[in-house]
Design a protein around this motif. Sequence first.
Motif, PDB file in Angstrom:
ATOM      1  N   ASP A  67      -1.646   7.227   0.510  1.00 59.21           N
ATOM      2  CA  ASP A  67      -1.639   8.679   0.296  1.00 59.21           C
ATOM      3  C   ASP A  67      -2.992   9.155  -0.208  1.00 59.21           C
TER       4      ASP A  67
ATOM      5  N   SER B  83       0.882   6.708  -3.220  1.00 60.78           N
ATOM      6  CA  SER B  83       0.490   5.358  -2.824  1.00 60.78           C
ATOM      7  C   SER B  83      -1.011   5.339  -2.529  1.00 60.78           C
ATOM      8  N   LYS B  84      -1.551   4.137  -2.405  1.00 63.28           N
ATOM      9  CA  LYS B  84      -2.981   4.024  -2.076  1.00 63.28           C
ATOM     10  C   LYS B  84      -3.260   4.656  -0.712  1.00 63.28           C
TER      11      LYS B  84
ATOM     12  N   SER C   1       0.818  -1.208   0.000  1.00 64.16           N
ATOM     13  CA  SER C   1       0.000   0.000   0.000  1.00 64.16           C
ATOM     14  C   SER C   1       0.849   1.254   0.000  1.00 64.16           C
ATOM     15  N   GLN C   2       2.157   1.116   0.374  1.00 59.62           N
ATOM     16  CA  GLN C   2       3.040   2.276   0.409  1.00 59.62           C
ATOM     17  C   GLN C   2       3.757   2.495  -0.917  1.00 59.62           C
ATOM     18  N   GLU C   3       3.654   1.552  -1.853  1.00 54.15           N
ATOM     19  CA  GLU C   3       4.280   1.727  -3.157  1.00 54.15           C
ATOM     20  C   GLU C   3       3.556   2.824  -3.919  1.00 54.15           C
ATOM     21  N   LYS C   4       4.331   3.739  -4.472  1.00 54.38           N
ATOM     22  CA  LYS C   4       3.738   4.882  -5.180  1.00 54.38           C
ATOM     23  C   LYS C   4       3.452   4.480  -6.616  1.00 54.38           C
ATOM     24  N   THR C   5       2.276   3.939  -6.830  1.00 57.49           N
ATOM     25  CA  THR C   5       1.887   3.438  -8.145  1.00 57.49           C
ATOM     26  C   THR C   5       0.728   4.219  -8.752  1.00 57.49           C
TER      27      THR C   5
END
Length: 360
Positions: free
Chosen positions: A232, A229-230, A12-16
């Motif tokens: 964020d 990220s999700k 969930s912290q990956e900025k995708t």
Amino acid sequence: MSYLQLDLQYFSQEKTEQATPKKRRESRTKGQVAKSGDVNTAIILLLVFLFLWMIGPYMFDIMLKIYIISFRDFIHYDVTTENTQQVMSSLSIQAAQIVAPILLVAMVSGVAANYLQIGFLFSTDPLLMKLERINPLQGFKRIYSMRAIVELIKSILKISLVGFVTFLVLWMNREKLILLSHATVEQALMIIGKLTIQMGLAASVLLIFLAILDYMYQKFDFEKSIRMSKQDLKDEYKKMEGDPLIKSRIKEKQRQMAMQRMMQEVPKADVIITNPTHYAIALKYDDDKMDAPIVVAKGVDYIALKIREIAKHNDIFTIENRPLARSLYDQTEIGDMVPESLFKAVAEVLAYVYRLKKLV
């Protein structure tokens, strides 16, 4: 059989996710925009050399005038303070006539290049003192980052291509360069000026092409840097919509205030129609101001009990009429007039109340 545990919070912290409009506005306010310095350099060089090409004869005349005056007049002056000041003043004015227009074109070109890329933007955030900028570890990361490698490759590519283009221009005009020593001063200045402008224009066109590629890369890199990220996105949504707990507390406070205002209107009512215990509706009618009776308060169960208690304390008549109480509760809101379909039933209740008031 063994199982591998995965921490879903990590994903969930990956900025995708693409940046939201709010995130883009905040980044722009901080001066973080997609911008290529190569675009500025290429546009400035192109416009400056185009300007030099257009005003070449004018500049040539001034330079020739400086050359002639220097060797015809100034060389015979005695070295005195007054003569030195006169020479410097005259040369400065003539040099300014050459340099000032070029500087003005360069300044306007730089402003135009920035405006084309990012529009009008004024931000003092990049000028603020930030400790991480002097952090050796952060500096080491910037030096050996992928961005630094890309910038190094770009610099080598630009130097190589610009060097090749200028060499190509000189090579194509090598005969003129060989005969330069046999030319007069006027002819030599003209040849050197033309070659300089040709090299500048050729290099500028090449840099424009490279600048377009660099701007595309900067745009891609900027979009990547502001990804979210999700988590964020969830946090931003909470900030925009408000924390659910806080919102529920605000709504509860609003309900309490509305309830308090409603209870304050009960003593002004003419009659309370009940179910008798589950429903209570307070009605008020003023023949001079109202076309029909209005509902000033209503409620069920506990609220209905409070309405009856206030009515009893203020000597408001309470009439039990189950069907009418239920119909009024379902068909009206606080502040509404009584529906036309219930006029007759309400009129009978009010007439009965008015008769009781007269007897009392």
